[in-house]
Write a protein that holds these residues in place. Structure first.
Motif, PDB file in Angstrom:
ATOM      1  N   ARG A 162      -9.655  66.918  65.586  1.00  0.00           N
ATOM      2  CA  ARG A 162     -10.735  66.205  66.275  1.00  0.00           C
ATOM      3  C   ARG A 162     -10.677  66.449  67.782  1.00  0.00           C
ATOM      4  O   ARG A 162     -11.693  66.723  68.422  1.00  0.00           O
ATOM      5  CB  ARG A 162     -10.662  64.701  65.985  1.00  0.00           C
ATOM      6  CG  ARG A 162     -11.185  64.279  64.630  1.00  0.00           C
ATOM      7  CD  ARG A 162     -11.416  62.776  64.571  1.00  0.00           C
ATOM      8  NE  ARG A 162     -10.188  62.015  64.756  1.00  0.00           N
ATOM      9  CZ  ARG A 162      -9.387  61.616  63.777  1.00  0.00           C
ATOM     10  NH1 ARG A 162      -9.677  61.929  62.517  1.00  0.00           N
ATOM     11  NH2 ARG A 162      -8.308  60.903  64.032  1.00  0.00           N
ATOM     12  N   VAL A 163      -9.478  66.327  68.339  1.00  0.00           N
ATOM     13  CA  VAL A 163      -9.332  66.506  69.785  1.00  0.00           C
ATOM     14  C   VAL A 163      -9.616  67.955  70.182  1.00  0.00           C
ATOM     15  O   VAL A 163     -10.292  68.231  71.188  1.00  0.00           O
ATOM     16  CB  VAL A 163      -7.922  66.070  70.230  1.00  0.00           C
ATOM     17  CG1 VAL A 163      -7.669  66.440  71.690  1.00  0.00           C
ATOM     18  CG2 VAL A 163      -7.747  64.569  70.039  1.00  0.00           C
ATOM     19  N   THR A 164      -9.122  68.893  69.386  1.00  0.00           N
ATOM     20  CA  THR A 164      -9.365  70.307  69.672  1.00  0.00           C
ATOM     21  C   THR A 164     -10.855  70.624  69.637  1.00  0.00           C
ATOM     22  O   THR A 164     -11.390  71.305  70.521  1.00  0.00           O
ATOM     23  CB  THR A 164      -8.612  71.187  68.660  1.00  0.00           C
ATOM     24  OG1 THR A 164      -7.211  70.922  68.745  1.00  0.00           O
ATOM     25  CG2 THR A 164      -8.844  72.665  68.933  1.00  0.00           C
ATOM     26  N   ASP A 165     -11.534  70.110  68.618  1.00  0.00           N
ATOM     27  CA  ASP A 165     -12.976  70.347  68.525  1.00  0.00           C
ATOM     28  C   ASP A 165     -13.728  69.719  69.696  1.00  0.00           C
ATOM     29  O   ASP A 165     -14.713  70.294  70.185  1.00  0.00           O
ATOM     30  CB  ASP A 165     -13.511  69.787  67.201  1.00  0.00           C
ATOM     31  CG  ASP A 165     -13.310  70.741  66.030  1.00  0.00           C
ATOM     32  OD1 ASP A 165     -12.769  71.837  66.254  1.00  0.00           O
ATOM     33  OD2 ASP A 165     -13.684  70.392  64.902  1.00  0.00           O
ATOM     34  N   TRP A 166     -13.288  68.540  70.142  1.00  0.00           N
ATOM     35  CA  TRP A 166     -13.970  67.917  71.270  1.00  0.00           C
ATOM     36  C   TRP A 166     -13.796  68.742  72.548  1.00  0.00           C
ATOM     37  O   TRP A 166     -14.747  68.922  73.321  1.00  0.00           O
ATOM     38  CB  TRP A 166     -13.483  66.494  71.513  1.00  0.00           C
ATOM     39  CG  TRP A 166     -14.275  65.804  72.584  1.00  0.00           C
ATOM     40  CD1 TRP A 166     -15.523  65.249  72.459  1.00  0.00           C
ATOM     41  CD2 TRP A 166     -13.915  65.645  73.958  1.00  0.00           C
ATOM     42  NE1 TRP A 166     -15.950  64.749  73.664  1.00  0.00           N
ATOM     43  CE2 TRP A 166     -14.992  64.971  74.602  1.00  0.00           C
ATOM     44  CE3 TRP A 166     -12.802  65.991  74.702  1.00  0.00           C
ATOM     45  CZ2 TRP A 166     -14.964  64.649  75.957  1.00  0.00           C
ATOM     46  CZ3 TRP A 166     -12.774  65.673  76.064  1.00  0.00           C
ATOM     47  CH2 TRP A 166     -13.839  65.006  76.674  1.00  0.00           C
ATOM     48  N   TYR A 167     -12.596  69.275  72.770  1.00  0.00           N
ATOM     49  CA  TYR A 167     -12.397  70.128  73.942  1.00  0.00           C
ATOM     50  C   TYR A 167     -13.240  71.393  73.841  1.00  0.00           C
ATOM     51  O   TYR A 167     -13.813  71.861  74.845  1.00  0.00           O
ATOM     52  CB  TYR A 167     -10.912  70.456  74.122  1.00  0.00           C
ATOM     53  CG  TYR A 167     -10.203  69.438  74.977  1.00  0.00           C
ATOM     54  CD1 TYR A 167     -10.225  69.525  76.362  1.00  0.00           C
ATOM     55  CD2 TYR A 167      -9.537  68.366  74.406  1.00  0.00           C
ATOM     56  CE1 TYR A 167      -9.593  68.579  77.161  1.00  0.00           C
ATOM     57  CE2 TYR A 167      -8.908  67.397  75.186  1.00  0.00           C
ATOM     58  CZ  TYR A 167      -8.933  67.520  76.565  1.00  0.00           C
ATOM     59  OH  TYR A 167      -8.330  66.572  77.353  1.00  0.00           O
ATOM     60  N   LEU A 168     -13.331  71.971  72.648  1.00  0.00           N
ATOM     61  CA  LEU A 168     -14.194  73.133  72.461  1.00  0.00           C
ATOM     62  C   LEU A 168     -15.655  72.777  72.717  1.00  0.00           C
ATOM     63  O   LEU A 168     -16.385  73.500  73.409  1.00  0.00           O
ATOM     64  CB  LEU A 168     -14.019  73.682  71.043  1.00  0.00           C
ATOM     65  CG  LEU A 168     -14.975  74.798  70.621  1.00  0.00           C
ATOM     66  CD1 LEU A 168     -14.848  76.007  71.539  1.00  0.00           C
ATOM     67  CD2 LEU A 168     -14.718  75.194  69.161  1.00  0.00           C
ATOM     68  N   GLN A 169     -16.087  71.659  72.179  1.00  0.00           N
ATOM     69  CA  GLN A 169     -17.471  71.210  72.336  1.00  0.00           C
ATOM     70  C   GLN A 169     -17.794  70.943  73.807  1.00  0.00           C
ATOM     71  O   GLN A 169     -18.861  71.334  74.311  1.00  0.00           O
ATOM     72  CB  GLN A 169     -17.659  69.934  71.506  1.00  0.00           C
ATOM     73  CG  GLN A 169     -19.068  69.408  71.396  1.00  0.00           C
ATOM     74  CD  GLN A 169     -19.121  68.219  70.426  1.00  0.00           C
ATOM     75  OE1 GLN A 169     -18.501  68.229  69.370  1.00  0.00           O
ATOM     76  NE2 GLN A 169     -19.858  67.191  70.810  1.00  0.00           N
TER      77      GLN A 169
END
Length: 560
Positions: A241-248
């Motif tokens: 979740r955190v990785t995807d948010w940073y990517l987003q």
């Protein structure tokens, strides 16, 4: 910040000044705070090695643990001499069990100070339940601290305890409300309330506007709680979740800062509804810069877990950070990771993107031959794929490498091939970028009359395709060429117009480049005061983003 750093160096140039900088995280944090002149001393403490400061002349000293006498002194400061004198044996035992770790000594002191009637021997007994724990203490220092932390953790509300565990498991040096909300899949309001509770319990530190962190040993405790409580699947979902948010969020920044840049697709396992914390280009670049170490930590985590698609997409999304602010070490490391991830993912377009973007960083860092090798690999891959646009990008890069290596004739050959390729596939932006380099070659050959139409055409095209950053680059060079040809007033005006674009966007490196060109033009006109002012401002910017350029400019400025 650059102007503040310059003012600081000016104000301290004549002083014998000692500066203490505590708990630094990166070399880049330190450079703006170095005083001017030869009479100063700067002492930096950090849990990181900060090897980049070697380029600035730093000497490195590894601090060992506190000795028994120093540990006794620190504990005495917290408890008072009278109480310590009453139980000298127990005090020595507590200090010993703290293994020379200052934080552990301070926590022990705080606990005893809050219990004035408790014998010190009671704390010593509770810190040493068995020999296994003593062995762990000698390695990490965790066991000593965990007893104090267990009591604080035990009284947390369940939701705050969950956040504590979750944050401890993240590979981030600091965190904010948004990160906390994303990690727990909750609202920002929920996260704010839980962070307030953790701060009140002294389990996290509030170190700035919406910036929190753990003490290192508290993080170890929180991570241990996560391992003991959460399943591996749940912990993996949190990281995802955190990785995807940073990517987003990095992708949202990229779309604001470099809208004309070709962007590869994005894939999210857990897309987030938490919005990006910026709405305009300068804020987006500021967020990327402030979170560059977070982005790198998330990138390394993604690569280590085999999330190859996410890894190369993160690198692609970080492009504006590297392009505008020139953190060369991060640029190169990120693209090595991204290239490996793209190859594991068998994504040919991503592989070529990593090769081209990474080669730009290698060339900018002065590693010209290595950059040329990356471009050559990209060129072959583009030809194999029949991708004419990428072929032009590789040829452009090879031309730049040949120019940097002092081989302008070879550079011209590659650049003209790039122009032919891009004209054939209808990519005017690429043609304009090639014309900027062709104009630079003409300037190097003292032929401003040839350079001016090249820069003018490039500027016109880049404005038409809505690429304000590269349009400003073309405008800065156009102004320099006009000043060289003798139209000093018009040329200076165009360089200053470009400088304002770079200031508005936060592009520190190109602010410095333009100021350097303004300094060159002023010196050619015999205006030594203006030249020195421009060079000084350029150096202050280079010192933050590229110390090698700062040293080069300092040497150049001293030549007649």
């Amino acid at each position: 910040m650059a102007e503040k750093a310059s003012l600081w160096r000016t104000a301290t140039a004549g002083l014998r000044l000692a500066v203490m900088l505590d708990s630094a995280f990166t070399a880049a944090q330190i450079r703006p705070l170095l005083p001017g002149g030869p009479g100063g001393l700067v002492v930096v403490t950090s849990r990181q090695r900060l090897t980049g400061l070697h380029l600035d002349g730093a000497a490195f000293f590894r601090l060992e643990a506190l000795g028994p006498a120093a540990g006794m002194e620190l504990l005495t400061r917290g408890l008072g001499e009278e109480r310590v004198a009453g139980e000298p044996k127990a005090v020595r035992q507590v200090v010993s069990l703290c293994a020379g770790l200052p934080l552990a000594v301070c926590l022990a002191s705080a606990r005893l100070a809050s219990r004035p009637r408790q014998p010190i021997a009671a704390l010593a007994d509770s810190l040493a339940p068995d020999s296994d724990r003593l062995a762990a203490l000698e390695i990490e220092g965790e066991t000593t601290v965990s007893k104090a932390l267990d009591a604080s953790y035990a009284v947390l509300e369940p939701s705050a305890a969950r956040l504590y565990r979750t944050l401890g498991d993240l590979p981030l040096p600091t965190f904010d409300v948004r990160t906390a909300a994303v990690a727990c899949a909750e609202s920002e309001q929920w996260a704010q309330h839980r962070l307030d509770e953790l701060t009140e319990a002294n389990l996290v530190e509030d170190i700035g506007p919406d910036i929190f962190r753990f003490h290192d040993l508290v993080r170890i405790h929180a991570q241990s709680c996560a391992r003991n409580t959460e399943s591996e699947d749940a912990r993996s979902r949190t990281l995802r979740r955190v990785t995807d948010w940073y990517l987003q969020t990095a992708t949202a920044a990229e779309q604001l800062i470099t809208p004309a840049q070709f962007t590869l697709p994005r894939d999210y396992t857990h897309p987030s509804s938490v919005p990006a914390p910026f709405t305009v280009e300068r804020e987006a670049l500021g967020w990327l810069d402030a979170h560059r170490n977070h982005l790198m930590s998330v990138l390394r985590t993604a690569a280590a877990r085999g999330w190859h698609t996410t890894a190369w997409q993160l690198v692609d999304a970080m492009w504006p950070l590297f392009l505008r602010l020139r953190h060369y070490d991060l640029w190169i490391e990120a693209h090595r990771i991204g290239l490996d991830a793209a190859r594991h993912d068998a994504h040919a377009d991503a592989e070529r993107q990593m090769l081209n973007s990474g080669a730009i960083g290698l060339a900018a860092a002065g590693r010209t031959e290595e950059a040329a090798d990356w471009y050559a690999s990209s060129l072959q891959a583009a030809r194999d794929a029949g991708d004419v646009r990428d072929e032009g990008q590789a040829l452009l890069g090879l031309g730049g490498c040949r120019l940097d290596a002092g081989r302008p004739d070879e550079a011209l050959r590659h650049l003209n091939l790039a122009v032919d390729a891009w004209q054939a596939c209808g990519y005017p932006r690429g043609v304009a970028l090639a014309r900027i380099l062709l104009g630079e070659i003409a300037l190097q050959r003292q032929d401003p009359a040839r350079a001016i139409p090249l820069f003018a055409q490039a500027h016109e095209t880049l404005v038409a395709v809505s690429d304000p950053h590269d349009a400003a680059r073309a405008l800065a060079f156009l102004g320099r060429a006009r000043a060289q040809e003798g139209d000093h007033a018009r040329g200076t005006g165009q360089m200053r117009e470009a400088l304002e674009v770079f200031r508005a966007s936060g592009a520190a490196h190109w602010q410095a480049r333009t100021l350097e060109m303004l300094g060159d033009s002023a010196r050619a006109q015999g205006d030594g005061d203006e030249a020195r002012t421009c060079y000084a401002r350029a150096r202050s910017l280079y010192e933050v983003t590229s110390p090698a350029d700062a040293r080069r400019l300092e040497r150049a400025a001293t030549r007649p």
